[in-house]
Scaffold this motif. Structure first.
Motif, PDB file in Angstrom:
ATOM      1  N   ASN A  10       1.828 -12.240 -11.112  1.00 18.53           N
ATOM      2  CA  ASN A  10       2.509 -11.784  -9.894  1.00 18.53           C
ATOM      3  C   ASN A  10       2.124 -12.688  -8.727  1.00 18.53           C
ATOM      4  O   ASN A  10       0.943 -12.908  -8.482  1.00 18.53           O
ATOM      5  CB  ASN A  10       2.108 -10.348  -9.552  1.00 18.53           C
ATOM      6  CG  ASN A  10       2.336  -9.398 -10.708  1.00 18.53           C
ATOM      7  OD1 ASN A  10       3.270  -9.567 -11.478  1.00 18.53           O
ATOM      8  ND2 ASN A  10       1.483  -8.397 -10.834  1.00 18.53           N
ATOM      9  N   LYS A  77      -4.470  -8.276   0.540  1.00 19.78           N
ATOM     10  CA  LYS A  77      -4.949  -6.972   0.048  1.00 19.78           C
ATOM     11  C   LYS A  77      -4.074  -5.844   0.562  1.00 19.78           C
ATOM     12  O   LYS A  77      -3.757  -4.891  -0.156  1.00 19.78           O
ATOM     13  CB  LYS A  77      -6.396  -6.717   0.497  1.00 19.78           C
ATOM     14  CG  LYS A  77      -7.405  -7.650  -0.163  1.00 19.78           C
ATOM     15  CD  LYS A  77      -7.898  -7.074  -1.483  1.00 19.78           C
ATOM     16  CE  LYS A  77      -8.802  -7.995  -2.240  1.00 19.78           C
ATOM     17  NZ  LYS A  77      -8.116  -9.069  -2.967  1.00 19.78           N
ATOM     18  N   GLU A  80      -0.893  -5.843  -1.417  1.00 18.94           N
ATOM     19  CA  GLU A  80      -1.155  -5.358  -2.776  1.00 18.94           C
ATOM     20  C   GLU A  80      -1.285  -3.840  -2.787  1.00 18.94           C
ATOM     21  O   GLU A  80      -0.742  -3.167  -3.661  1.00 18.94           O
ATOM     22  CB  GLU A  80      -2.443  -5.992  -3.327  1.00 18.94           C
ATOM     23  CG  GLU A  80      -2.298  -7.471  -3.632  1.00 18.94           C
ATOM     24  CD  GLU A  80      -3.573  -8.079  -4.209  1.00 18.94           C
ATOM     25  OE1 GLU A  80      -3.464  -9.006  -5.018  1.00 18.94           O
ATOM     26  OE2 GLU A  80      -4.685  -7.623  -3.856  1.00 18.94           O
ATOM     27  N   GLU A  86      -1.188  -6.199  -8.220  1.00 20.98           N
ATOM     28  CA  GLU A  86      -2.254  -7.182  -8.092  1.00 20.98           C
ATOM     29  C   GLU A  86      -1.591  -8.537  -8.169  1.00 20.98           C
ATOM     30  O   GLU A  86      -0.716  -8.747  -9.004  1.00 20.98           O
ATOM     31  CB  GLU A  86      -3.253  -7.033  -9.241  1.00 20.98           C
ATOM     32  CG  GLU A  86      -4.238  -5.926  -9.015  1.00 20.98           C
ATOM     33  CD  GLU A  86      -5.262  -5.858 -10.134  1.00 20.98           C
ATOM     34  OE1 GLU A  86      -5.553  -6.916 -10.754  1.00 20.98           O
ATOM     35  OE2 GLU A  86      -5.756  -4.753 -10.382  1.00 20.98           O
ATOM     36  N   THR A  87      -1.985  -9.440  -7.298  1.00 19.62           N
ATOM     37  CA  THR A  87      -1.315 -10.742  -7.299  1.00 19.62           C
ATOM     38  C   THR A  87      -2.261 -11.841  -7.770  1.00 19.62           C
ATOM     39  O   THR A  87      -3.478 -11.725  -7.660  1.00 19.62           O
ATOM     40  CB  THR A  87      -0.773 -11.092  -5.894  1.00 19.62           C
ATOM     41  OG1 THR A  87      -1.865 -11.163  -4.973  1.00 19.62           O
ATOM     42  CG2 THR A  87       0.227 -10.048  -5.428  1.00 19.62           C
TER      43      THR A  87
END
Length: 194
Positions: A10, A77, A80, A86-87
């Protein structure tokens, strides 16, 4: 190790008005979700500007760049947490690099704002433009393969002033090679988020 790339990657793609400018304006944010199947699937999802017509203030008012034009961890964050993802990294482009990439890939050339997007119709214009361009990009990689499309980009003209990523070169090449080595792309889709 070659195991570093998991089944789904992602990424966040941020576009700002000018990376060299005093206070760059956030133009758009897209999520890129790469599902590493055989064949692979790509999904682009718009996160900003908001698609709804409510002028409920700026949902990304927390967005900042550091002094050296990087995106602070706390911004990542926050995104996310908001979208429950979650990246694996982000790509940061500005209006210059976005326009250049459009030209090199023969995509529709739009004009990008350097002023805040205030009205719902301005936001809609940006979303529609992004949707059309990404759809054209998807069509190209489905037809010609990822590596051929990416090789049309004149990276030397963009780096480092107009393009930045925190994805390591090794992981980036690994991801591109993986996509390039599959015979075809399973799907490449564009979604306008809410």
């Amino acid at each position: 190790s070659l195991e570093a790339v998991s089944a789904q990657q992602n990424y966040l793609i941020f576009q700002v008005s000018d990376l060299g400018g005093e206070s760059p304006l956030l133009v758009s944010v897209w999520g890129l979700f790469v599902h590493d199947a055989a064949p692979p699937h790509l999904a682009f999802v718009s996160l900003y500007p908001p698609a709804d017509t409510e002028p409920e203030g700026d949902s990304f008012s927390f967005f900042r760049l550091t002094r050296d034009a990087k995106i602070p961890d706390r911004v990542i964050k926050k995104i996310e947490r908001r979208y429950h993802i979650e990246t694996n990294g982000y790509f940061l482009v500005d209006n210059f690099s976005a326009s250049s990439i459009e030209t090199w890939l023969g995509l529709e050339n739009g004009s990008f704002p350097s002023q805040p997007l205030l009205t719902p119709s301005e936001r809609q214009t940006i979303l529609s433009l992004g949707q059309r361009e990404i759809s054209q990009f998807c069509a190209q990689i489905s037809q010609n393969g990822v590596d051929q499309v990416i090789n049309q980009i004149h990276w030397a003209d963009l780096l480092p002033e107009h393009f930045f990523t925190n994805v390591s070169t090794e992981l980036w090449l690994q991801a591109v090679n993986k996509l390039a080595s599959s015979e075809k792309i399973g799907s490449c889709e564009v979604f306008i988020g809410q």
